[in-house]
Design a protein around this motif. Structure first.
Motif, short mmCIF file in Angstrom:
data_model
loop_
_atom_site.label_atom_id
_atom_site.label_comp_id
_atom_site.label_asym_id
_atom_site.label_seq_id
_atom_site.Cartn_x
_atom_site.Cartn_y
_atom_site.Cartn_z
N LEU A 1 0.83 -1.20 0.00
CA LEU A 1 0.00 0.00 0.00
C LEU A 1 0.87 1.25 0.00
O LEU A 1 0.56 2.24 -0.68
N ASP A 2 1.97 1.24 0.77
CA ASP A 2 2.89 2.38 0.78
C ASP A 2 3.51 2.59 -0.60
O ASP A 2 3.64 3.72 -1.07
N GLU A 3 3.91 1.49 -1.25
CA GLU A 3 4.46 1.59 -2.60
C GLU A 3 3.44 2.17 -3.57
O GLU A 3 3.77 3.01 -4.43
N LEU A 4 2.20 1.71 -3.45
CA LEU A 4 1.14 2.21 -4.32
C LEU A 4 0.90 3.70 -4.13
O LEU A 4 0.76 4.45 -5.10
N ARG A 5 0.87 4.15 -2.88
CA ARG A 5 0.65 5.58 -2.61
C ARG A 5 1.80 6.41 -3.18
O ARG A 5 1.57 7.48 -3.77
N THR A 6 3.02 5.90 -3.03
CA THR A 6 4.17 6.61 -3.60
C THR A 6 4.08 6.70 -5.11
O THR A 6 4.33 7.76 -5.71
N LEU A 7 3.69 5.59 -5.73
CA LEU A 7 3.58 5.56 -7.19
C LEU A 7 2.48 6.48 -7.68
O LEU A 7 2.68 7.26 -8.63
N ILE A 8 1.31 6.43 -7.06
CA ILE A 8 0.18 7.28 -7.49
C ILE A 8 0.54 8.76 -7.34
O ILE A 8 0.24 9.58 -8.23
N ASP B 1 13.93 -24.94 -3.84
CA ASP B 1 13.21 -25.15 -2.58
C ASP B 1 11.99 -24.24 -2.42
O ASP B 1 11.46 -24.09 -1.32
N ALA B 2 11.53 -23.63 -3.50
CA ALA B 2 10.40 -22.70 -3.39
C ALA B 2 9.85 -22.34 -4.76
O ALA B 2 10.52 -22.48 -5.79
N LEU B 3 8.61 -21.87 -4.77
CA LEU B 3 8.00 -21.24 -5.92
C LEU B 3 7.73 -19.79 -5.57
O LEU B 3 7.21 -19.49 -4.49
N LYS B 4 8.11 -18.88 -6.46
CA LYS B 4 7.89 -17.45 -6.23
C LYS B 4 6.91 -16.93 -7.27
O LYS B 4 7.23 -16.86 -8.46
N LEU B 5 5.72 -16.59 -6.84
CA LEU B 5 4.65 -16.11 -7.71
C LEU B 5 4.75 -14.59 -7.86
O LEU B 5 4.93 -13.88 -6.87
N TYR B 6 4.63 -14.12 -9.10
CA TYR B 6 4.69 -12.68 -9.40
C TYR B 6 3.30 -12.22 -9.85
O TYR B 6 2.69 -12.83 -10.74
N VAL B 7 2.82 -11.13 -9.27
CA VAL B 7 1.54 -10.53 -9.66
C VAL B 7 1.66 -9.02 -9.65
O VAL B 7 2.46 -8.45 -8.89
N GLY B 8 0.88 -8.36 -10.49
CA GLY B 8 0.94 -6.90 -10.54
C GLY B 8 -0.32 -6.32 -11.14
O GLY B 8 -1.26 -7.05 -11.49
N GLY B 9 -0.34 -5.01 -11.27
CA GLY B 9 -1.50 -4.34 -11.83
C GLY B 9 -1.13 -2.96 -12.36
O GLY B 9 -0.15 -2.35 -11.92
N GLY B 10 -1.91 -2.50 -13.33
CA GLY B 10 -1.69 -1.19 -13.91
C GLY B 10 -2.22 -0.09 -12.99
O GLY B 10 -3.37 -0.14 -12.54
N ILE B 11 -1.38 0.90 -12.72
CA ILE B 11 -1.73 1.99 -11.82
C ILE B 11 -1.84 3.28 -12.62
O ILE B 11 -0.94 3.61 -13.41
N THR B 12 -2.93 4.00 -12.42
CA THR B 12 -3.12 5.32 -13.02
C THR B 12 -3.39 6.32 -11.89
O THR B 12 -3.55 5.93 -10.73
N PRO B 13 -3.43 7.62 -12.20
CA PRO B 13 -3.75 8.59 -11.15
C PRO B 13 -5.11 8.35 -10.50
O PRO B 13 -5.37 8.86 -9.39
N LEU B 14 -5.98 7.57 -11.15
CA LEU B 14 -7.31 7.28 -10.59
C LEU B 14 -7.33 6.05 -9.70
O LEU B 14 -8.37 5.70 -9.12
N ASP C 1 -7.04 3.29 -6.71
CA ASP C 1 -7.22 3.24 -5.26
C ASP C 1 -6.29 2.14 -4.72
O ASP C 1 -6.37 0.99 -5.16
N PRO C 2 -5.41 2.45 -3.76
CA PRO C 2 -4.41 1.46 -3.30
C PRO C 2 -5.01 0.15 -2.83
O PRO C 2 -4.51 -0.93 -3.21
#
Length: 380
Positions: free
Chosen positions: A119-126, A336-349, A351-352
């Motif tokens: 959420l902190d990363e999202l607020r910084t990015l927005i 010894d592990a699986l690392k799943l990557y997920v993301g989303g497109g962020i615009t000025p509109l 919501d974190p």
């Protein structure tokens, strides 16, 4: 799970042998197909992918990073041994089993983002998008699952075959990289009929969406950004004919996306294909706009290195035809592990909290499969 019989080898068994013996390999199933193609490189010579012109006449599998300027290099796995669904050549089976390379293992380092951190990363990015007038950037995170990954991965690939409209893949270069996933997004396809690409952006969970889904301003704008970028890039190369279709709603697992298709029957030489790919990748669907600044912002804000996540990968044929897909809905396979990557497109509109929930929804499909296998409901 289909087990090996006395005179044939399944794809899952071949994957397990390669993982055990440190053999570079790839396996994939194209969207809408029932055939699974397997290929193995029977030498330990790690090859860089140097472009379509340089690899003209070769057959194999391409895997490239998100950031072409990163220390993750593009690789090419050559098809020394290849088969579809089952290998029945007894000499080839023996040869595969007897090929062993001594390659160091890859142990994971956990750097996952917790809820509050993301959420902190999202607020910084927005805030950055608004301050600099940027239209979009893509933020991602990881989910690491410590497990017996080398046993689980072939089972997981088999279970993922239920997602018929995705590009199913499992490719590994021991000591370098290993990725498994079910991507909904074509990056670029080429054959004798011409070229095909798509823009994919905007997300709604299937469980809560109306049928058909009603798309809000943020999703429509995000998809249009990607569409405009791809269309403007393709127009530089296809001057005679470029067909556009969409946007339409496309289901990928448990989420809906907005999608626009691009087709051209024009043919262009291999050196121009290299130029097209360079300009197209990465698209705003996985990076942002403007691209250079979005790449910088992603590098500054994201906690993890993306590596090959959101790069492109897929098979290359000796004819020059290829099917390349964006490395999405994907996991990195460690010893010894699986690392799943997920993301989303962020615009000025954006919501974190909504963006956090979107990454959770995208992750659920693969996480549920891993839980089933890990809890003993599926065995290999």
């Amino acid at each position: 799970m289909t087990l090996q019989t006395e005179n044939r080898l399944s794809v899952a068994e071949a994957q397990a042998i390669c993982l055990r013996n440190n053999i570079p390999f790839y396996s994939y199933r194209l969207p809408g197909s029932h055939e699974v193609v397997f290929g193995a490189q029977l030498t330990n010579n790690i090859r860089l992918f140097k472009g379509f012109e340089k690899h003209r006449g070769e057959k194999g599998f391409i895997i490239t990073p998100f950031n072409p300027a990163s220390w993750s290099f593009p690789f090419f796995i050559q098809a020394d041994l290849t088969f579809t669904d089952y290998l029945t050549d007894q000499e080839a089976i023996v040869n595969l089993r007897n090929t062993v390379f001594n390659t160091p293992g890859r142990i994971f380092t956990k750097q996952d983002c917790e809820h509050f951190e993301y959420l902190d990363e999202l607020r910084t990015l927005i805030a950055t998008l608004k301050r600099e007038g940027m239209r979009k950037a893509v933020l991602s995170r990881t989910i690491t699952i410590p497990c017996d990954s080398l046993r689980i991965a072939p089972v997981l690939f088999e279970q993922m075959r239920q997602y018929h409209h995705a590009f199913l893949f499992f490719a590994a270069i021991p000591g370098k990289c290993a990725w498994i996933g079910a991507s909904p997004e074509t990056f670029l396809k080429y054959d004798r009929n011409g070229f095909f690409s798509m823009s994919l952006a905007g997300t709604q969970p299937v469980s809560t969406a109306q049928n058909p889904p009603q798309w809000g301003e943020k999703d429509i704008e995000e998809q249009q950004i990607v569409t405009d970028y791809i269309q403007n890039t393709l127009k530089q190369f296809f001057t005679r004919h470029l067909e556009t279709e969409g946007p339409i709603t496309l289901q990928a697992g448990n989420v809906f996306h907005l999608c626009t298709f691009f087709r051209s029957d024009e043919q262009i030489p291999p050196d121009r294909i290299d130029e097209l790919v360079t300009q197209l990748h990465p698209t705003p669907a996985v990076c942002g706009i403007p691209k250079k600044r979005a790449m910088q912002v992603i590098t500054e804000i994201e906690k993890q290195e993306r590596g090959y996540y959101a790069g492109y990968l897929g098979p290359l044929q000796a004819t020059g035809a290829f099917d390349l897909f964006v490395n999405l809905r994907t996991m990195e396979v460690f010893d010894d592990a699986l690392k799943l990557y997920v993301g989303g497109g962020i615009t000025p509109l954006s919501d974190p909290e909504t963006e956090w929930q979107e990454t959770c929804q995208k992750a659920d499909t693969l996480l549920n499969l891993i839980r089933q296998i890990n809890y003993g409901k599926t065995t290999f």
